[in-house]
Design an enzyme around this catalytic site. Structure first.
Site: not given
Length: 329
Positions: A37, A100, A152, A154-156, A173
């Site tokens: 990435e 981003k 909230d 993450s789209a991950d 993380k």
């Protein structure tokens, strides 16, 4: 060449895609490739460490006898296999502004002929489009602390549920809610596997989070075999392989985790926790400040470790695809 016609068809269907000659050759001849990435270059690290790290992890992949395919967007074109000059350009964040890039951002940034560093989700989309199966990175995004109220997430995580790319990372993380993130991945049907002797799941800066994966593997072939059997079954989900940071960083990781907890608390007090995709870069930068830069050393170590392991997995996966390894082992 087998891939040449396929690449030409891809270009006809998607004129925005630019694949380097080295990656074209690797795809055509079945060589192992590892996607990398660039959000860590554009948004994840300060200068000049961002450039040093990007080049270092490419070196780690090559040392594992695989080929790095660093992915990013330049002037509205999606590049798979950035050159050193292109990586240097993206790393110059003061003079070369970049967005981003997740799945949601690609069309808008390309339409505006913009530049961008790809997140885990964005890199997965592009890697799959190019035909790359293995992707090494630092830490997975996830459910933010308090995410049960803020939503909230993450789209991950949703990308892992729908895009068949294996993500090799140092865990989730630790600024996030690791437990809820693992639950969310289960809901998405994503296999979570620890790369190590136990099922203990890593916590980014630290090798231990207190949570366990459903599975663990101890060799690159075992990991590649899981991906390979997913192919045989026609599964369309991704894979999450958690690679604990080397043990020599564990003690520092505990100190860093205390700074993480302080940064998260500060983010709730100053309202940063409600700022969407700005939250993670802010938290990581605040942890860097609180630790006097010590967190960056651990961050680089875990990214390099994931790159080395990802390269080895890609090598074994390529063998399986070429019928040169025993998938029953």
């Amino acid at each position: 060449m087998r891939f040449a016609s396929g690449y030409n068809k891809l270009k006809q269907l998607n004129p925005l895609l630019v694949i380097s000659e080295e990656i074209q050759d690797a795809l055509a001849t079945g060589k192992p490739i590892v996607a990398l990435e660039t959000a860590l270059v554009t948004h994840g690290m300060p200068q000049p460490e961002n450039l040093k790290t990007a080049l270092s992890i490419e070196g780690c992949v090559r040392a594992s006898r695989a080929i790095p395919a660093t992915i990013g967007i330049l002037n509205g074109h999606i590049h798979v296999g950035l050159s050193r000059a292109q990586i240097e350009q993206l790393s110059d964040t003061r003079n070369f502004p970049s967005s981003k890039i997740s799945r949601r951002d690609m069309a808008a940034v390309c339409a505006r002929k913009g530049n961008g560093g790809t997140t885990i989700a964005g890199t997965m989309v592009i890697a799959h489009l190019a035909g790359i199966k293995v992707f090494s990175t630092g830490g997975l995004g996830g459910v933010h602390r308090g995410g049960e109220d803020s939503l909230d997430v993450s789209a991950d995580l949703t990308e892992l549920g729908r895009t068949p790319v294996a993500v090799i990372a140092g865990g989730i993380k630790s600024i996030l809610d690791i437990g809820r993130t693992l639950e969310y991945l289960e809901t998405q049907g994503v296999p979570v596997v620890t790369y190590g002797r136990t099922r203990g799941f890593p916590a980014f800066f630290s090798p231990r989070s207190g949570f366990e994966s459903p599975y663990n593997v101890e060799t690159p072939l075992e990991a590649a075999n899981i991906i390979h059997h997913g192919d045989l079954l026609g599964l369309k989900n991704g894979y999450m392989f958690g690679c604990p940071i080397p043990e020599e960083y564990a003690e520092a990781g505990e100190r860093i985790q205390r700074a993480v907890d302080q940064a998260v608390e500060e983010s709730t007090l100053n309202g940063m926790d409600k700022r969407g995709k700005e939250v993670t870069p802010w938290l990581l930068n605040r942890v860097y400040e609180l630790t006097g830069g010590a967190s960056l050393e651990n961050n680089v170590a875990l990214i390099e470790n994931s790159a080395r392991i990802g390269g080895k997995i890609a090598v074994e996966y390529a063998k399986l695809q070429m019928g040169k390894a025993d998938s029953t082992q």
